[in-house]
Design an enzyme around this catalytic site. Structure first.
Site, PDB file in Angstrom:
ATOM      1  N   ASP A  88      -5.274  12.885 -27.249  1.00 32.60           N
ATOM      2  CA  ASP A  88      -4.346  13.087 -28.354  1.00 32.60           C
ATOM      3  C   ASP A  88      -5.221  13.202 -29.612  1.00 32.60           C
ATOM      4  O   ASP A  88      -6.225  12.515 -29.712  1.00 32.60           O
ATOM      5  CB  ASP A  88      -3.428  11.858 -28.426  1.00 32.60           C
ATOM      6  CG  ASP A  88      -2.484  11.938 -29.599  1.00 32.60           C
ATOM      7  OD1 ASP A  88      -1.773  12.939 -29.682  1.00 32.60           O
ATOM      8  OD2 ASP A  88      -2.484  11.012 -30.426  1.00 32.60           O
TER       9      ASP A  88
ATOM     10  N   CYS B  16       0.841  -1.211   0.000  1.00 35.19           N
ATOM     11  CA  CYS B  16       0.000   0.000   0.000  1.00 35.19           C
ATOM     12  C   CYS B  16       0.865   1.245   0.000  1.00 35.19           C
ATOM     13  O   CYS B  16       2.081   1.169   0.067  1.00 35.19           O
ATOM     14  CB  CYS B  16      -0.917  -0.001   1.217  1.00 35.19           C
ATOM     15  SG  CYS B  16       0.047   0.023   2.735  1.00 35.19           S
TER      16      CYS B  16
END
Length: 766
Positions: free
Chosen positions: A452, A38
């Site tokens: 894009d 974590c």
């Protein structure tokens, strides 16, 4: 290894990354980490390494479970520091070996977790069933004590083999003055075992009605949470493929001129200023500058732009791109780790390093829950000591212990991975492949989506958009002649014209005396007519009267199209415009994202006029034009610095670093393998509707995770007052272990049932 370290540091230096010291004294090292699960693990490992004398920086790549260290510390001291922090570390080989090493380590960890789960549940399930069927978990006779003692020893073995990592994690957290999921599990299972052993070994210390054992709770909790961790590991998927694919793009050999002879050598042996020969269809091995020859190069892998680029002496060529038509000689200007492709590999790694891992919701909740439960346990013990009947001390111990046991939620480890597994499956039905659970959770929080232009908003392949007939010939005749002329041509735009003629089923005519005029266009005899096709310069050279056709061409150019003039027998016959058309559903998909309150930003290497025309057409107000491939990442970072959670969508290799940098990277499934492997999420259809679908599934999954965590905790929270002895003054009852066992079974059942409810979710398409 010294050689490779030298390389790593060199790469970072070439990328402008913090390498203050010269290469000779500062070496870059990579370690492979085991056991990091974590966000807080990342901080612990980085902090431990930074405290090693000689280390200037340490950055962990959570996705790949590797850590990059700069400085001149020994490998042994670095590994020792990681082990001291409670994790395992091993020396990593460079690039591909490292990635395979990481996948092996992940697979081994998955198998270990599954083995641990099997051991724990093999003990826990029969015990729980015995408790539910007979209701007998109490200790009275000597025979019972002996049987339960044997079970207690078996449970201790389970805690050691299957649950050791929870206790190590809890201890690490304790040393850092924090509490997480591990703390809760270690506290609950440890207390349950200790209390049960006291009941078995010294029953006289415990009031008659409280002589119950909780061994099954310990084994069940450890088993189910190990299962949850294993599922999570599976949902996290392969993160290292991007770099593998990028390395695969590099040419393996180069044909170099040495002493007047052309020889093939491995690409690593190419030196600066070597003259390299490149034949048609070959991959360019290193960056360089053309010294002789003329060709068209397919640079789509780097720029994402579909049109091959015409190159002549003096122009630059880039490693990894594809030479289409001509044979050229070029001088090597950047080699090894300095080529554009090597820098992209470095940028992808860098971006993965700087991306913070998502904090676990369960850890956050545990951080608040653990201290509260401990306070309740102490308060209940004090209440029994001060107001309870004799033996007050025994009752106080029983109530405090039972509170700690009941508070440990069995289903905590299943809550997130169960939802993520179902959510990933749900997204796949919608044609959205999600490669890791973290991306699925983060997608719901996206505030800005960077698109894009080429191949994402647009098709990424040129098409004929306009045919303007200016003379006596009609449009279809112009297209037929142009298509016939271009059918033998290697010109970048030829294919678009030939395809357009084929779509209209126009038969190809006989073409003779074909001649390509470098940089200007082509000429030939088509069906007996002298045909010229090319740019304005070609027409002026051949004295073709253009008249007002120049203004028409100008208007087409403003709409982001490439106009070309077509002349037959000395007369201008028409203008053909070729463009990269916008995908049919891009406009609707972008509107859908905007309706969801997401700021849509367009990014392109194209010129400003083209970008403006496309942005206006699809309804985007924010756009960046003329962005160099290496600056796409900076644009994503700029948005992140403004506090945006950024999604990035692209299809080219030049998008890979930005895809890795974004909080969530989306690749278009029709794009390059590298983009797909750098991204967290792949849209299998070329449609941008997949973005809104992915976000919708993500939101539903996150809602489901929250409900699951609520389900995992609610039974336990509800049980705490009974465990503290609320019923005793009224009914003379202390909490029966059967109730505790039932609460655990119900919480797991709730989580699994609720996660499966997610299968019914449907994304709205508008």
């Amino acid at each position: 290894m010294a050689h490779e370290h030298h390389h790593t540091a060199h790469t970072d230096a070439s990328l402008g990354v913090h390498t203050e010291k010269p290469v000779s004294t500062s070496t870059g090292q990579e370690l492979l980490i085991e056991g990091a699960s974590c966000a807080s693990c990342v901080n612990k490992i980085e902090t431990a390494l930074k405290q090693v004398p000689g280390v200037t920086s340490a950055e962990m790549n959570f996705a790949q479970r590797t850590v990059s260290i700069h400085g001149n510390a020994t490998k042994e001291s670095l590994i020792a520091a990681v082990q001291k922090a409670g994790y395992q570390a091993s020396a990593a080989e460079p690039d591909v070996d490292l990635l395979e090493e990481k996948e092996k380590a992940d697979w081994a960890y998955y198998k270990r977790l599954m083995r641990e789960m099997t051991i724990a549940l093999a003990l826990g399930v029969p015990l729980m069933l015995y408790g539910v069927v007979t209701g007998e978990m109490s200790v009275h006779t000597t025979a019972e004590r002996l049987v339960w003692l044997a079970v207690g020893v078996a449970t201790l073995a389970v805690m050691y083999f299957s649950g050791r990592h929870f206790f190590v994690g809890a201890w690490q957290s304790f040393k850092n003055h924090s509490a997480n999921m591990d703390t809760l599990i270690a506290l609950g299972t440890g207390t349950a075992w200790l209390y049960s052993m006291v009941v078995v070994l010294m029953p006289q210390l415990v009031p008659e009605m409280a002589r119950h054992v909780y061994f099954e709770a310990t084994a069940m909790i450890i088993g189910l949470i190990d299962l949850g961790l294993a599922l999570e590991l599976k949902a996290r998927g392969r993160t290292s493929e991007a770099i593998k694919r990028l390395i695969g793009l590099q040419a393996k050999t180069a044909r170099v001129l040495r002493d007047g002879k052309e020889i093939d050598i491995p690409v690593e042996l190419v030196q600066l200023n070597d003259i390299v020969r490149l034949r048609p269809g070959e991959k360019i091995p290193v960056d360089g500058e053309i010294t002789e020859g003329y060709t068209a190069v397919d640079e789509s892998m780097l720029t994402g732009e579909p049109m091959p680029v015409e190159k002549a002496a003096g122009d630059e060529v880039v490693a990894g791109t594809l030479n289409k038509t001509g044979s050229i000689l070029f001088k090597a200007t950047r080699i090894g780790k300095d080529t554009a492709l090597a820098r992209i590999i470095g940028m992808v790694k860098q971006a993965q390093n700087s991306k913070p891992p998502i904090g676990r919701l369960a850890d956050v909740i545990s951080g608040y829950f653990v201290p509260v439960v401990m306070i309740i346990a102490v308060l209940s013990a004090l209440a029994w000591l001060n107001f309870g009947p004799e033996p007050a001390l025994a009752f106080a111990m029983v109530s405090a212990t039972t509170v700690l046991i009941i508070a440990c939620p069995c289903a905590l480890g299943l809550a997130t991975p169960m939802s993520v597994m179902v959510g990933v499956g749900k997204a796949a039905e919608a044609g959205v492949l999600i490669r890791n659970g973290e991306a699925l959770q983060t997608a719901s929080k996206i505030t800005a989506m960077v698109l894009d232009k080429t191949g994402t908003i647009t098709l990424g392949a040129p098409k004929v958009t306009d045919i303007v007939a200016t003379g006596t010939l009609d449009e279809s005749r112009v297209l037929q002649l142009a298509g016939s002329l271009e059918s033998g041509s290697e010109h970048p735009l030829a294919l678009a014209i030939v395809e357009s003629a084929a779509e209209k089923k126009l038969p190809m005519l006989k073409t003779e005396k074909f001649n390509a005029i470098a940089g200007h266009g082509v000429e030939a005899l088509v069906d007996g007519a002298q045909v010229l096709f090319g740019n304005e310069k070609l027409m002026r050279d051949r004295n073709i009267e253009l008249g007002n056709a120049v203004q028409q061409a100008q208007l087409l150019a403003e709409e982001a199209k490439t106009p070309m003039y077509f002349a037959v027998d000395g007369q201008l016959a028409g203008i053909l415009a070729v463009a990269d058309p916008i995908k049919e559903d891009s406009i609707a998909a972008i509107r859908r994202l905007q309706h969801n309150g997401i700021r849509v930003v367009m990014l392109t290497g194209d010129n400003r006029a083209t970008a403006k025309a496309v942005a206006a057409k699809v309804g985007i107000t924010d756009f960046f034009a003329e962005v160099l491939p290496e600056h796409k990442t900076h644009k994503v970072q700029e948005l992140q610095m403004q506090g945006e959670i950024v999604g990035m969508t692209g299809d080219g290799i030049n998008d890979a670093p930005a895809l890795a940098q974004a909080n969530v990277g989306f690749a278009i499934g029709t794009g390059t393998d590298v983009a797909i492997e750098s991204a967290d999420i792949t849209l299998m259809r070329g449609s941008l509707h997949g973005l809104a679908d992915a976000i919708a599934v993500s939101k539903a999954t996150l809602r489901n995770i929250r409900q699951n965590l609520f389900g995992a905790f609610i039974y336990n929270v509800a049980g705490i007052p009974f465990a503290a002895g609320v019923l005793y003054p009224f009914f003379g009852l202390l909490l029966s272990p059967v109730i505790a066992g039932a609460a655990m079974a119900f919480s797991s059942l709730t989580v699994v049932t609720n996660a499966n409810r997610l299968r019914l979710f449907k994304a709205q398409s508008h």
